[in-house]
Design an enzyme around this catalytic site. Structure first.
Site, PDB file in Angstrom:
ATOM      1  N   GLY A   1       0.822  -1.217   0.000  1.00 31.98           N
ATOM      2  CA  GLY A   1       0.000   0.000   0.000  1.00 31.98           C
ATOM      3  C   GLY A   1       0.847   1.254   0.000  1.00 31.98           C
ATOM      4  O   GLY A   1       2.084   1.189  -0.098  1.00 31.98           O
TER       5      GLY A   1
ATOM      6  N   ASP B   1       0.183  -8.527   1.825  1.00 35.26           N
ATOM      7  CA  ASP B   1      -0.871  -7.624   1.343  1.00 35.26           C
ATOM      8  C   ASP B   1      -1.864  -8.456   0.539  1.00 35.26           C
ATOM      9  O   ASP B   1      -1.451  -9.367  -0.189  1.00 35.26           O
ATOM     10  CB  ASP B   1      -0.231  -6.534   0.441  1.00 35.26           C
ATOM     11  N   ASN B   2      -3.153  -8.168   0.645  1.00 36.33           N
ATOM     12  CA  ASN B   2      -4.126  -8.913  -0.179  1.00 36.33           C
ATOM     13  C   ASN B   2      -4.397  -8.204  -1.508  1.00 36.33           C
ATOM     14  O   ASN B   2      -5.225  -8.651  -2.291  1.00 36.33           O
ATOM     15  CB  ASN B   2      -5.441  -9.152   0.579  1.00 36.33           C
TER      16      ASN B   2
ATOM     17  N   ASP C   1      -4.608 -12.345   2.859  1.00 37.08           N
ATOM     18  CA  ASP C   1      -5.581 -11.512   3.565  1.00 37.08           C
ATOM     19  C   ASP C   1      -5.386 -11.744   5.063  1.00 37.08           C
ATOM     20  O   ASP C   1      -5.556 -12.872   5.539  1.00 37.08           O
ATOM     21  CB  ASP C   1      -6.994 -11.934   3.122  1.00 37.08           C
TER      22      ASP C   1
ATOM     23  N   THR D   1     -11.270  -6.892   8.602  1.00 32.62           N
ATOM     24  CA  THR D   1      -9.829  -6.594   8.553  1.00 32.62           C
ATOM     25  C   THR D   1      -9.384  -5.906   9.837  1.00 32.62           C
ATOM     26  O   THR D   1      -8.364  -6.263  10.432  1.00 32.62           O
ATOM     27  CB  THR D   1      -9.529  -5.678   7.340  1.00 32.62           C
TER      28      THR D   1
ATOM     29  N   TYR E   1     -14.836   1.900   9.461  1.00 32.44           N
ATOM     30  CA  TYR E   1     -13.407   2.208   9.615  1.00 32.44           C
ATOM     31  C   TYR E   1     -13.141   2.807  10.995  1.00 32.44           C
ATOM     32  O   TYR E   1     -12.268   2.332  11.724  1.00 32.44           O
ATOM     33  CB  TYR E   1     -13.003   3.179   8.511  1.00 32.44           C
TER      34      TYR E   1
ATOM     35  N   LYS F   1     -11.247   0.717  13.739  1.00 31.11           N
ATOM     36  CA  LYS F   1      -9.923   1.120  14.230  1.00 31.11           C
ATOM     37  C   LYS F   1      -9.953   1.364  15.739  1.00 31.11           C
ATOM     38  O   LYS F   1      -8.953   1.150  16.428  1.00 31.11           O
ATOM     39  CB  LYS F   1      -9.460   2.381  13.498  1.00 31.11           C
TER      40      LYS F   1
ATOM     41  N   THR G   1      -2.112  11.936   5.356  1.00 33.03           N
ATOM     42  CA  THR G   1      -0.741  11.850   4.832  1.00 33.03           C
ATOM     43  C   THR G   1      -0.811  11.718   3.310  1.00 33.03           C
ATOM     44  O   THR G   1      -1.745  11.117   2.774  1.00 33.03           O
ATOM     45  CB  THR G   1      -0.021  10.640   5.459  1.00 33.03           C
TER      46      THR G   1
ATOM     47  N   ARG H   1      -8.804  10.204  -2.490  1.00 29.86           N
ATOM     48  CA  ARG H   1      -8.327  11.129  -1.449  1.00 29.86           C
ATOM     49  C   ARG H   1      -8.187  12.514  -2.052  1.00 29.86           C
ATOM     50  O   ARG H   1      -7.963  12.683  -3.249  1.00 29.86           O
ATOM     51  CB  ARG H   1      -6.946  10.710  -0.901  1.00 29.86           C
TER      52      ARG H   1
HETATM   53  N1  UDP Z   1     -12.503  16.044  -0.608  1.00 34.53           N
HETATM   54  C1  UDP Z   1     -12.840  16.955  -1.592  1.00 34.53           C
HETATM   55  N2  UDP Z   1     -12.717  16.578  -2.892  1.00 34.53           N
HETATM   56  C2  UDP Z   1     -12.232  15.360  -3.269  1.00 34.53           C
HETATM   57  C3  UDP Z   1     -11.876  14.431  -2.259  1.00 34.53           C
HETATM   58  C4  UDP Z   1     -12.037  14.808  -0.933  1.00 34.53           C
HETATM   59  O1  UDP Z   1     -13.265  18.092  -1.310  1.00 34.53           O
HETATM   60  O2  UDP Z   1     -12.135  15.107  -4.483  1.00 34.53           O
HETATM   61  C5  UDP Z   1     -12.627  16.461   0.806  1.00 34.53           C
HETATM   62  C6  UDP Z   1     -13.371  15.466   1.707  1.00 34.53           C
HETATM   63  O3  UDP Z   1     -14.756  15.706   1.666  1.00 34.53           O
HETATM   64  C7  UDP Z   1     -12.747  15.780   3.059  1.00 34.53           C
HETATM   65  C8  UDP Z   1     -11.311  16.189   2.719  1.00 34.53           C
HETATM   66  O4  UDP Z   1     -11.319  16.538   1.345  1.00 34.53           O
HETATM   67  O5  UDP Z   1     -13.388  16.869   3.663  1.00 34.53           O
HETATM   68  C9  UDP Z   1     -10.303  15.075   2.941  1.00 34.53           C
HETATM   69  O6  UDP Z   1     -10.768  13.921   2.285  1.00 34.53           O
HETATM   70  P1  UDP Z   1      -9.912  12.583   2.194  1.00 34.53           P
HETATM   71  O7  UDP Z   1     -10.798  11.523   1.647  1.00 34.53           O
HETATM   72  O8  UDP Z   1      -8.621  12.852   1.519  1.00 34.53           O
HETATM   73  O9  UDP Z   1      -9.530  12.259   3.710  1.00 34.53           O
HETATM   74  P2  UDP Z   1     -10.416  12.104   5.056  1.00 34.53           P
HETATM   75  O10 UDP Z   1     -11.797  12.606   4.836  1.00 34.53           O
HETATM   76  O11 UDP Z   1     -10.368  10.655   5.366  1.00 34.53           O
HETATM   77  O12 UDP Z   1      -9.686  12.972   6.012  1.00 34.53           O
END
Ligand code: UDP
Length: 315
Positions: free
Chosen positions: A11, A32-33, A57, A91, A144, A148, A174, A185
């Protein structure tokens, strides 16, 4: 030099960690799976004489000899962990038990990759390790978040009941090379959209905040935690306390890529935390650690990585 097991070794964090541990001279086994991990992330390691990879897994028991276990295996981005919430929980919980049993058999240290998600929608800002969180146990992020949280409980119950040598870190957002391009992300989405001059998808008004840590800084903190005194179990926050709104991130990415992209707004996913920023005083005190790489420097390195991936057709 040690025998080290890295779960989730293909990952984003796992593959960066494997590279660093090999460079330090250790023998590394990655498991890793390949649900979100990718063999591509470790392709140059596969021939390394001190590296072995097993597709497995972790919710099924297994045995590997190890002096230390870095337990990173779990899908971590909302679209991936929500795709099969039951398997995410399996998981987090069954996988954690299997790894704690494995640590015991080996008399090994085990370092659990926990998450800032244990704080949920935080009512305390910035978040210290003493804050117990505000998680919706029946929401779409719960598989999640609660998974966790239960994994942390298991770590501390094994520690109290069996003396298992545990360490727990809570990782805040990160980013960096080897992020999954289709992970959804915010950093990877924005960079790929900007490089392709496509619309930048800001969810909600973009006023929500996150604090982004460059992966090299995080890996440094993770290894320091593993090497810290046996009595220091954590949990300890690891992340960069510089806080940005999602809108600021979008503007920064557009500027750094010289992109023609427009910003568009899409609906905010449910239970999306409004703000998040680590208090890292404990990591500073116990590990002598704090991040060194600022957002601009880290984004430029990540932009270089995704530009290369795009030009090789890897995305
Ligand atoms: N987000 C966004 N546009 C995207 C992807 C994510 O505005 O294309 C926003 C999401 O709604 C969140 C923040 O960015 O408020 C971080 O999202 P991410 O999924 O990276 O991490 P997490 O929510 O797990 O902190």
């Amino acid at each position: 030099m040690k025998n080290i097991l890295v779960t989730g070794g293909a990952g984003f964090l796992g593959s960066n960690l494997c590279r660093k541990l090999l460079a330090q001279g250790h023998t590394v086994t990655a498991v890793d799976n390949l649900y979100t991990g990718r063999k591509d992330n470790i392709k140059e390691l596969l021939d390394h004489p001190r590296f072995a990879f097993f597709e497995h897994d972790i919710s099924e028991p297994f045995f590997v000899k190890a002096d230390e276990i870095y337990h990173a295996a779990c899908p971590a981005s909302p679209p991936h962990y929500q795709k099969s919430p039951v398997s995410t929980l399996r998981t987090c919980v069954i996988g954690m038990m299997n790894l704690l049993e494995l640590a015991d058999k080996n008399h090994a240290r085990i370092l659990q990759f926990s998450t800032s998600e244990v704080y949920g929608e935080p009512l305390v800002h910035p978040q210290t390790e003493l804050y117990r969180g505000n998680v919706n146990p029946i929401g779409i992020r719960a598989c999640y978040d609660e998974g966790k949280r239960c994994a942390e409980t298991l770590c501390f119950d094994y520690y109290r009941e069996y003396g298992t040598k545990i360490k727990v870190i809570r990782i805040f957002n990160t980013y960096g090379p080897y992020m999954h391009a289709q992970d959804g992300r915010v950093v990877s989405n924005f960079i790929i959209q900007a490089l392709q001059n496509k619309d930048i998808t800001v969810y909600g008004d973009g006023g929500q905040t996150r604090s982004f840590c460059y992966v090299d800084d995080l890996i440094d903190g993770i290894i320091r935690m593993m090497e810290s005194g046996e009595d220091f179990t954590g949990p300890v926050n690891l992340g960069n306390p510089s806080e940005f709104t999602v809108m600021q991130l979008a503007q920064k990415v557009i500027a750094l890529t010289d992109s023609k992209s427009n910003i568009i707004h899409l609906p905010l996913p449910s239970d999306d935390p409004t703000q998040r920023k680590p208090d890292i005083a404990l990591a500073v005190k116990e590990l002598g650690w704090e991040p060194k790489i600022d957002l601009e420097t880290g984004l430029l390195a990540t932009i270089r990585y995704f530009s290369k991936e795009l030009s090789h057709g890897g995305i």
